[in-house]
Scaffold this motif. Sequence first.
Motif, short mmCIF file in Angstrom:
data_model
loop_
_atom_site.label_atom_id
_atom_site.label_comp_id
_atom_site.label_asym_id
_atom_site.label_seq_id
_atom_site.Cartn_x
_atom_site.Cartn_y
_atom_site.Cartn_z
N MET A 1 0.84 -1.20 0.00
CA MET A 1 0.00 0.00 0.00
C MET A 1 0.88 1.26 0.00
N THR B 1 2.02 4.77 1.00
CA THR B 1 1.87 5.60 2.19
C THR B 1 2.39 7.01 1.92
N ARG C 1 -6.66 12.40 -1.05
CA ARG C 1 -7.72 11.52 -0.57
C ARG C 1 -8.80 11.34 -1.64
N GLN D 1 -7.34 4.95 -1.90
CA GLN D 1 -6.72 3.73 -1.37
C GLN D 1 -5.39 4.01 -0.67
N TYR D 2 -4.82 5.18 -0.83
CA TYR D 2 -3.53 5.49 -0.22
C TYR D 2 -3.69 5.70 1.29
N ARG D 3 -2.67 5.31 2.02
CA ARG D 3 -2.65 5.54 3.47
C ARG D 3 -1.95 6.87 3.72
N VAL E 1 -0.51 9.57 6.54
CA VAL E 1 -0.09 9.83 7.92
C VAL E 1 0.14 11.33 8.06
N ASP F 1 -5.14 8.77 8.14
CA ASP F 1 -5.37 7.45 8.74
C ASP F 1 -4.64 7.28 10.06
N ASP F 2 -3.57 8.04 10.25
CA ASP F 2 -2.80 7.96 11.48
C ASP F 2 -2.19 9.34 11.74
N GLN G 1 6.59 8.10 11.58
CA GLN G 1 6.35 7.19 10.45
C GLN G 1 6.83 7.72 9.10
#
Length: 282
Positions: free
Chosen positions: A1, A3, A21, A26-28, A30, A49-50, A57
């Motif tokens: 995935m 990020t 977004r 589908q991308y994560r 942070v 997402d985080d 990260q």
Amino acid sequence: MTTVFVKGLGLIGSTLIRAIRQKHPQYRIVGSDISTATLDFAIEQGLIDDAGTNLYQADQADFIILAGPVSAIVKDLHDLAQLELKPGVIITDVGSTKQTIIDAAQPLIERGDVFIGGHPMAGSHESGIQAGRVDLFKDAYYFLIPTSGSKGVSELKDLLSGLNVNWYLIHARQHDKIVAQLSHVPHVIATALMTQSAATFKDHRELLKLAAGGFKSTTRIAKSDPTMWSAIMHNNRELIVQQLDEYLYELQSLRQAITADDQEKLFAVFSKAKADREELDH
């Protein structure tokens, strides 16, 4: 995935996140910011997402976007050079002065990381995560300053394709001269006019409310974040001073024409400025 790490979730950072977004759900993503309230809002709204602070990260990211003030970007680049980043990572920023940032990125570039300077030529006098919107830069120019040939450019354009901008590849020094004239000097002028006007009406502040659209349009950008603009003045001061000197020469020339009631010169200057300004609309 895939990020994406974004540090700085203010107006520009959150706008980039919204575009990513929307185009790449589908991308994560942070997010990192010094404000816990900003991070909470970003999580609640599903923008990221985080969440964390500093370079949380960043070493796991395929893309790193630095969206703080120029001074913060410079520090982040120094700190990133101390980390072992993911192979193939693409690093970019949104700072409004580029030579300082490119210089700070040299250790990363020299070890083989891909760094592409970036700067969207649009914005708002508003600030903060809630002011960001996906169409903020629509049809505006977005400068890219590659440092490794064309490496990573197409990937970065694809990542940010949801912004719907016009990409413009340029060298750092050229960029800094352009923005000194078209962005930084206008901000100095707006600030000076606002300061001088406030001083003129210091004993009758209510008279400032008589200002019509022309004054408000000219001084609107004086409402922008003073922390960001103080940093810009520091990092691009040589070119800003150079362009200010040229502006002061023009201002003095106008003053002399007004003093001498030189109607022929005034008409010529106003006519030329009118024609040049109308050309911008086409």
